[in-house]
Motif scaffolding. Sequence first.
Motif, PDB file in Angstrom:
ATOM      1  N   GLN A   1       0.833  -1.503   0.265  1.00 58.31           N
ATOM      2  CA  GLN A   1      -0.331   0.015   0.139  1.00 58.31           C
ATOM      3  C   GLN A   1       0.824   1.060   0.200  1.00 58.31           C
ATOM      4  O   GLN A   1       1.623   1.392   0.988  1.00 58.31           O
ATOM      5  CB  GLN A   1      -1.246  -0.123   1.427  1.00 58.31           C
ATOM      6  N   LYS A   2       0.259   1.735  -0.720  1.00 58.85           N
ATOM      7  CA  LYS A   2       0.894   3.769  -0.811  1.00 58.85           C
ATOM      8  C   LYS A   2       1.157   4.003   0.865  1.00 58.85           C
ATOM      9  O   LYS A   2       2.306   5.051   0.780  1.00 58.85           O
ATOM     10  CB  LYS A   2       0.426   4.542  -1.723  1.00 58.85           C
ATOM     11  N   GLN A   3       0.383   4.022   1.478  1.00 57.07           N
ATOM     12  CA  GLN A   3       0.432   4.400   2.819  1.00 57.07           C
ATOM     13  C   GLN A   3       1.550   3.706   4.019  1.00 57.07           C
ATOM     14  O   GLN A   3       2.472   4.126   4.529  1.00 57.07           O
ATOM     15  CB  GLN A   3      -0.865   3.561   3.712  1.00 57.07           C
ATOM     16  N   THR A   4       1.579   2.289   3.861  1.00 53.54           N
ATOM     17  CA  THR A   4       2.819   1.846   3.922  1.00 53.54           C
ATOM     18  C   THR A   4       4.323   2.435   3.419  1.00 53.54           C
ATOM     19  O   THR A   4       5.069   2.342   4.436  1.00 53.54           O
ATOM     20  CB  THR A   4       3.044   0.415   3.431  1.00 53.54           C
ATOM     21  N   VAL A   5       4.378   2.968   2.408  1.00 52.33           N
ATOM     22  CA  VAL A   5       5.338   3.403   2.095  1.00 52.33           C
ATOM     23  C   VAL A   5       5.347   4.774   2.985  1.00 52.33           C
ATOM     24  O   VAL A   5       6.632   5.310   2.693  1.00 52.33           O
ATOM     25  CB  VAL A   5       5.184   3.485   0.048  1.00 52.33           C
TER      26      VAL A   5
END
Length: 107
Positions: free
Chosen positions: A4-8
């Motif tokens: 997920q982009k949120q993890t990055v």
Amino acid sequence: MGSQKQTVDHLIDTLAPLALSARKMFGEWALYLDGVVVALVCDDMLWIKPTPGTEADLEVCPPGDPFPGAKRYRNADALLDEPEQAIDILRRISRERPPPKPKKRKS
């Protein structure tokens, strides 16, 4: 399963003293420092490619394959509890890895 982009974004924030950038690749993410790939984010986990100078520091990180067919990386999620150590290791990896090859121009 893609990351997920949120993890990055969270990883980049956690390692904020570094000028990391991220690029989506093969359904996952590559993290760059000074134009050099220093880590991957696969299945929402941080994977670091060890270099000769960082291998000893990464012994606490279990080896594995971030995706099928990948070379051996180290799952570095445990280092996120000590971001200063992770930052130091990523800086050293950036210095030890060769610079990216120049792209050939299309004629």
